[in-house]
Design an enzyme around this catalytic site. Structure first.
Site, short mmCIF file in Angstrom:
data_model
loop_
_atom_site.label_atom_id
_atom_site.label_comp_id
_atom_site.label_asym_id
_atom_site.label_seq_id
_atom_site.Cartn_x
_atom_site.Cartn_y
_atom_site.Cartn_z
N GLU A 10 54.83 38.05 24.08
CA GLU A 10 54.06 37.78 22.96
C GLU A 10 54.21 36.59 22.28
OE1 GLU A 10 54.35 40.09 19.20
OE2 GLU A 10 56.46 40.70 19.77
N ARG A 46 54.93 52.39 11.00
CA ARG A 46 55.83 51.56 11.98
C ARG A 46 57.13 51.47 11.03
NH1 ARG A 46 52.78 46.16 13.31
NH2 ARG A 46 53.21 45.66 11.10
N LYS A 106 60.20 46.22 13.56
CA LYS A 106 59.84 44.77 12.72
C LYS A 106 61.27 44.51 12.05
CE LYS A 106 55.97 42.86 10.53
NZ LYS A 106 55.33 42.10 11.62
C1 LIG Z 1 54.20 41.64 12.44
C2 LIG Z 1 54.15 41.37 13.84
C3 LIG Z 1 53.01 41.01 14.52
C4 LIG Z 1 51.75 41.48 13.80
O1 LIG Z 1 51.43 42.62 13.53
P1 LIG Z 1 50.25 43.45 12.88
O2 LIG Z 1 50.64 44.72 12.18
O3 LIG Z 1 49.05 42.90 13.68
O4 LIG Z 1 50.18 42.27 11.51
C5 LIG Z 1 53.19 40.76 15.84
N1 LIG Z 1 54.33 40.42 16.24
C6 LIG Z 1 55.63 40.74 15.72
C7 LIG Z 1 56.87 40.28 16.62
C8 LIG Z 1 55.62 41.00 14.47
O5 LIG Z 1 56.84 40.97 13.72
#
Ligand SMILES: *Cc1c(COP(=O)(O)O)cnc(C)c1O
Length: 340
Positions: free
Chosen positions: A219, A80, A183
């Protein structure tokens, strides 16, 4: 050396002994360096500071029932971070480099890894930043990948506690063709205002709708959304949601446990039909939701009687049992860290 009170560690930053760093210069990654400094010395014109050329990750190390320390699906975090890097034109760190740095930063900070039994873990924060000086808008030629750690307490101190969420219609976190699927800090900058407003109104966090039509669930700020309907686990498919590793793993686990998984657009109205709703991510694993309020549309949805629902509880228990080495790991998700 101070003793750590494992029962009372907060979920927040604390200082440890070491962090690890790797610089990308002249087209290649250098050697992993160990540092005991909490600061970075960086050019004031660095692209990460001005144009948000940066990305991060978050994962944890868990001390198991057998005393061994495990990491969970580290390779997924590495991949990722590569996708994040590619999207904002940073040098993608090789998966092996990412993995090696994760192992080293854990080994170097062994005394900060919470023992088994407190629900506490060692949180690992990988950060990739453009460090080169540029004032014209263009990608940096130099990058720094840094990883630091901190012990964190369980997200829910008194057990699994359902929260209230607010639907956000006044702000978007990410655009359909924007950076929602990677991210980067910019998505968080975009969400700070709405999170603050939700908190002022007494909500734990916000739920974003799709930016284009405001018809579908996207989300929850820093976590993915899912709903439970009978034996179905339903989670939004969207062009602006961050692919959560927790959500992906819960979908596999749910299938394994005999639930049916649906990943598809989730219309806002469907909130009225779910038996349970929750958000999921590395920090809390699953946060059950007891109430979702949409102040603009004047709607409210409630779930359960203030307690976590049976399906969320079942998934949470099975999932954390794998992470803490309490039950076998049929998926090959965990990796034991060596301390020599
Ligand atoms: C990091 C993140 C998540 C959760 O991801 P995980 O890999 O399950 O920790 C969900 N939404 C956003 C916007 C994120 O930055």
């Amino acid at each position: 050396m101070q003793e750590i009170d494992w029962k009372n560690i907060p979920f927040g930053f604390s200082e440890t002994d070491y962090n690890v760093r790797c610089y990308y210069r002249n087209g290649s990654w250098g050697k992993i360096e160990v540092s005991s400094s909490n600061t970075i010395n960086m050019h004031m014109a660095a692209t990460s500071l001005h144009y948000g050329q940066e990305g991060f990750e978050g994962l944890k190390a868990y001390t198991g029932k057998d005393g061994q320390v495990r990491i969970f699906r580290c390779e997924e975090n590495a991949k990722r971070m590569q996708r994040t890097a590619e999207r904002v034109l940073m040098a993608p760190p090789p998966v092996e480099l990412f993995h090696e740095m994760v192992k080293q930063v854990i080994q170097l900070n062994r005394r900060f890894i919470p023992p088994y039994g407190y629900g506490a873990t060692l949180y690992i924060r990988p950060l990739l930043i453009g460090t080169g000086a540029e004032i014209g808008v263009r990608p940096s030629k130099e990058y720094l990948l840094i990883m630091f750690v901190m012990p964190v307490g369980p997200y829910f101190k008194d057990g699994f506690k359902p929260v209230d969420m607010m639907i956000c219609r006044d702000f978007d976190r990410a655009a359909p063709l924007g950076t929602g699927t990677v991210k980067v800090g910019g998505n968080y900058a975009a969400s700070l205002m709405s999170l603050e407003l939700a908190k002022q109104k007494g909500f734990s966090s916000t739920i974003y709708l799709d930016a284009r039509e405001k018809k579908y669930i996207d989300e929850c700020g820093p976590a993915n959304f899912f709903g439970i309907k009978g034996k179905k686990y339903i989670t939004p498919k969207s062009e602006s949601v961050l692919p959560s590793i927790t959500n992906m793993s819960l979908q596999q686990l749910a299938t394994h446990l005999g639930y049916e998984v649906e990943r598809r657009p989730v219309p806002f109205e469907e909130l009225a039909e779910f038996d349970e709703t929750a958000e999921c991510g590395t920090a809390a694993v699953i946060t059950p939701i007891k109430r979702i309020v949409d102040p603009v549309a004047g709607k409210e949805f409630t779930y359960g009687n203030g307690e976590a629902g049976p399906v969320c509880t079942h998934l949470y228990k099975e999932y954390t049992a794998i992470q803490f080495g309490e039950s076998p790991d049929p998926f090959g998700w965990t990796e034991v860290i060596d301390f020599k």
